[in-house]
Design a protein around this motif. Structure first.
Motif, PDB file in Angstrom:
ATOM      1  N   GLU A 197       0.887  -1.170   0.116  1.00 49.09           N
ATOM      2  CA  GLU A 197       0.005   0.083  -0.220  1.00 49.09           C
ATOM      3  C   GLU A 197       0.757   1.050   0.201  1.00 49.09           C
ATOM      4  N   ASN A 198       1.904   1.215   0.419  1.00 51.89           N
ATOM      5  CA  ASN A 198       2.878   2.484   0.678  1.00 51.89           C
ATOM      6  C   ASN A 198       3.944   2.467  -0.516  1.00 51.89           C
ATOM      7  N   SER A 199       4.070   3.802  -0.695  1.00 54.81           N
ATOM      8  CA  SER A 199       5.143   3.973  -1.853  1.00 54.81           C
ATOM      9  C   SER A 199       6.135   4.733  -0.924  1.00 54.81           C
ATOM     10  N   LYS A 200       7.532   4.308  -1.309  1.00 55.62           N
ATOM     11  CA  LYS A 200       8.736   4.955  -0.479  1.00 55.62           C
ATOM     12  C   LYS A 200       9.860   5.400  -1.511  1.00 55.62           C
ATOM     13  N   SER A 201      10.262   6.612  -1.345  1.00 56.03           N
ATOM     14  CA  SER A 201      10.831   7.362  -2.369  1.00 56.03           C
ATOM     15  C   SER A 201      12.549   6.605  -2.113  1.00 56.03           C
ATOM     16  N   LEU A 202      13.077   6.561  -3.409  1.00 53.79           N
ATOM     17  CA  LEU A 202      14.647   6.056  -3.493  1.00 53.79           C
ATOM     18  C   LEU A 202      15.385   7.051  -4.383  1.00 53.79           C
ATOM     19  N   ALA A 203      16.497   7.711  -3.847  1.00 55.89           N
ATOM     20  CA  ALA A 203      17.138   8.664  -4.453  1.00 55.89           C
ATOM     21  C   ALA A 203      18.224   8.048  -5.257  1.00 55.89           C
ATOM     22  N   TRP A 204      18.389   8.802  -6.311  1.00 59.46           N
ATOM     23  CA  TRP A 204      19.313   8.286  -7.514  1.00 59.46           C
ATOM     24  C   TRP A 204      20.679   8.468  -6.895  1.00 59.46           C
ATOM     25  N   SER A 205      21.084   9.044  -6.015  1.00 64.86           N
ATOM     26  CA  SER A 205      22.363   9.238  -5.608  1.00 64.86           C
ATOM     27  C   SER A 205      22.490   7.930  -4.680  1.00 64.86           C
ATOM     28  N   SER A 206      21.725   7.235  -4.018  1.00 63.82           N
ATOM     29  CA  SER A 206      21.870   6.074  -3.518  1.00 63.82           C
ATOM     30  C   SER A 206      22.006   4.916  -4.311  1.00 63.82           C
ATOM     31  N   VAL A 207      21.389   4.989  -5.426  1.00 62.02           N
ATOM     32  CA  VAL A 207      21.580   3.929  -6.620  1.00 62.02           C
ATOM     33  C   VAL A 207      22.923   4.051  -6.953  1.00 62.02           C
ATOM     34  N   LEU A 208      23.470   5.257  -6.983  1.00 59.89           N
ATOM     35  CA  LEU A 208      24.844   5.525  -7.955  1.00 59.89           C
ATOM     36  C   LEU A 208      25.921   5.081  -6.947  1.00 59.89           C
ATOM     37  N   LEU A 209      25.563   5.331  -5.632  1.00 61.58           N
ATOM     38  CA  LEU A 209      26.774   4.870  -4.408  1.00 61.58           C
ATOM     39  C   LEU A 209      26.674   3.632  -4.406  1.00 61.58           C
ATOM     40  N   ALA A 210      25.757   2.601  -4.671  1.00 58.57           N
ATOM     41  CA  ALA A 210      25.544   1.351  -4.560  1.00 58.57           C
ATOM     42  C   ALA A 210      26.320   0.648  -5.906  1.00 58.57           C
ATOM     43  N   LEU A 211      26.158   1.340  -7.090  1.00 56.61           N
ATOM     44  CA  LEU A 211      26.815   0.947  -8.255  1.00 56.61           C
ATOM     45  C   LEU A 211      28.393   1.038  -8.136  1.00 56.61           C
ATOM     46  N   ASN A 212      28.698   2.328  -7.608  1.00 55.61           N
ATOM     47  CA  ASN A 212      30.175   2.572  -7.416  1.00 55.61           C
ATOM     48  C   ASN A 212      30.756   1.261  -6.382  1.00 55.61           C
ATOM     49  N   ASN A 213      29.976   0.790  -5.487  1.00 51.80           N
ATOM     50  CA  ASN A 213      30.667  -0.294  -4.672  1.00 51.80           C
ATOM     51  C   ASN A 213      30.484  -1.613  -5.353  1.00 51.80           C
ATOM     52  N   ILE A 214      30.177  -2.122  -6.483  1.00 48.07           N
ATOM     53  CA  ILE A 214      30.344  -3.119  -7.116  1.00 48.07           C
ATOM     54  C   ILE A 214      31.892  -3.406  -7.573  1.00 48.07           C
ATOM     55  N   LYS A 215      32.319  -4.580  -7.032  1.00 46.26           N
ATOM     56  CA  LYS A 215      33.842  -4.552  -7.394  1.00 46.26           C
ATOM     57  C   LYS A 215      33.992  -5.045  -8.768  1.00 46.26           C
ATOM     58  N   GLU A 216      33.041  -6.175  -9.271  1.00 47.82           N
ATOM     59  CA  GLU A 216      33.140  -6.625 -10.398  1.00 47.82           C
ATOM     60  C   GLU A 216      31.653  -7.199 -10.816  1.00 47.82           C
ATOM     61  N   VAL A 217      31.546  -6.709 -12.111  1.00 45.40           N
ATOM     62  CA  VAL A 217      30.014  -6.663 -12.777  1.00 45.40           C
ATOM     63  C   VAL A 217      29.872  -8.462 -12.762  1.00 45.40           C
ATOM     64  N   GLY A 218      28.674  -8.759 -12.166  1.00 44.85           N
ATOM     65  CA  GLY A 218      28.217 -10.365 -12.401  1.00 44.85           C
ATOM     66  C   GLY A 218      28.645 -11.056 -11.171  1.00 44.85           C
ATOM     67  N   ALA A 219      29.437 -10.361 -10.355  1.00 49.34           N
ATOM     68  CA  ALA A 219      30.187 -11.053  -9.181  1.00 49.34           C
ATOM     69  C   ALA A 219      29.015 -11.507  -8.302  1.00 49.34           C
ATOM     70  N   VAL A 220      29.276 -12.506  -7.280  1.00 49.91           N
ATOM     71  CA  VAL A 220      28.220 -12.875  -6.184  1.00 49.91           C
ATOM     72  C   VAL A 220      28.203 -11.882  -5.015  1.00 49.91           C
ATOM     73  N   VAL A 221      27.380 -11.086  -4.628  1.00 46.73           N
ATOM     74  CA  VAL A 221      27.157 -10.003  -3.493  1.00 46.73           C
ATOM     75  C   VAL A 221      26.221 -10.906  -2.607  1.00 46.73           C
ATOM     76  N   ASP A 222      26.796 -11.077  -1.367  1.00 46.68           N
ATOM     77  CA  ASP A 222      26.228 -12.070  -0.346  1.00 46.68           C
ATOM     78  C   ASP A 222      24.821 -11.733   0.171  1.00 46.68           C
ATOM     79  N   ARG A 223      24.774 -10.279   0.227  1.00 42.47           N
ATOM     80  CA  ARG A 223      23.465  -9.737   0.697  1.00 42.47           C
ATOM     81  C   ARG A 223      23.433  -8.174   0.386  1.00 42.47           C
ATOM     82  N   PRO A 224      22.351  -7.648   0.592  1.00 45.19           N
ATOM     83  CA  PRO A 224      22.246  -5.989   0.272  1.00 45.19           C
ATOM     84  C   PRO A 224      23.142  -5.213   0.979  1.00 45.19           C
ATOM     85  N   LYS A 225      23.367  -5.359   2.497  1.00 40.97           N
ATOM     86  CA  LYS A 225      24.253  -4.579   3.077  1.00 40.97           C
ATOM     87  C   LYS A 225      25.701  -4.669   2.353  1.00 40.97           C
ATOM     88  N   ALA A 226      26.128  -5.614   1.615  1.00 42.56           N
ATOM     89  CA  ALA A 226      27.346  -5.640   1.039  1.00 42.56           C
ATOM     90  C   ALA A 226      27.456  -4.483   0.119  1.00 42.56           C
TER      91      ALA A 226
END
Length: 263
Positions: A197-226
């Motif tokens: 029922e509820n909508s939450k906003s997600l800032a684009w800056s947060s998405v980019l921050l996560a993108l920059n934290n990817i060490k290798e495209v396609g690699a296994v990431v154990d959990r979201p907090k990683a």
């Protein structure tokens, strides 16, 4: 002099009748375009598609360009050059100027442009305005570019194409997101997550921050907090998995069933 004839008011649309009232050029072109896209999805050559539909290969290419899914360096160069001239000139003059600038014939230039009197689906066209086949093909190409070159520009293109598509979080909860437009008609770089029922906003800056934290495209990431201590990272994790930017442990794959990487 004879009597003056009584004036009869003209009935709108009461001119000469069409010889083929059932003929609809726009509809026929749209059907051709959708058939062409369907065959193109099977990774068939332009000549093969042309043979199947009894069309000229050049027309096949033009239909795919109109659908917004054909890509080549020369096609992009012609379209970009034409668009620049078209801002200040008529269609005909823009074609001639493009031909002169790129040292191509007029016929070559028009063969790389979408049909003028048809519905043209540029990359920015919303997905609800394109056929299912064109939408799937567009996603495939955009995701492939993103995996090859994970830039902000390529990520934004993919995010736009997946707006409204059903995704899943790390724990298997389904969600979708939408990107709204501002008063100027441009997309705001803010994603609205719609889960239950509820909508939450997600800032684009947060998405980019996560993108920059990817060490290798396609690699296994154990959990979201990683991906980082980022607000809304559980949704970003689901998006990145669908986009092929990350993979997940085997133990989690069962929860993601139904949210695989089909385009």
């Amino acid at each position: 002099m004879g009597e003056k004839r009584e004036y009869k008011k003209r009935i709108p649309g009461g001119g000469r009748k069409k010889l083929k009232p059932e003929y609809d050029a726009g509809k026929n072109l749209k059907e051709q375009m959708e058939s062409t896209v369907t065959l193109y999805e099977e990774e068939r050559s332009l000549q093969s598609i042309a043979d199947a539909l009894n069309l000229n290969p050049i027309k096949v290419r033009k239909l795919l360009i109109t659908a917004g899914i054909y890509e080549s360096d020369i096609a992009e160069m012609v379209q970009r050059t034409f668009d620049n001239y078209r801002e200040t000139r008529s269609y005909k003059d823009a074609v001639l100027s493009t031909a002169s600038s790129l040292k191509l014939s007029r016929a070559s230039v028009t063969s790389y442009l979408p049909y003028e009197k048809s519905v043209y689906f540029p990359k920015e066209a919303p997905v609800e305005k394109i056929s299912v086949g064109a939408e799937r093909q567009r996603r495939y190409r955009a995701v492939r570019k993103l995996r090859t070159e994970p830039t902000e520009e390529h990520l934004w293109e993919v995010v736009l194409l997946y707006s409204g598509v059903r995704l899943k979080t790390y724990s298997g909860l389904p969600f979708t997101y939408e990107i709204r437009k501002g008063r100027n008609g441009q997309y705001t770089k803010e994603l609205w997550i719609d889960r239950r029922e509820n909508s939450k906003s997600l800032a684009w800056s947060s998405v980019l921050l996560a993108l920059n934290n990817i060490k290798e495209v396609g690699a296994v990431v154990d959990r979201p907090k990683a991906l980082g201590d980022i607000r809304g990272v559980t949704y970003i994790y689901g998006m990145f998995y669908r986009f092929g930017l990350i993979d997940m442990p085997d133990k989690v794959n069962g929860k993601m069933k139904g949210a695989g990487r089909q385009m």
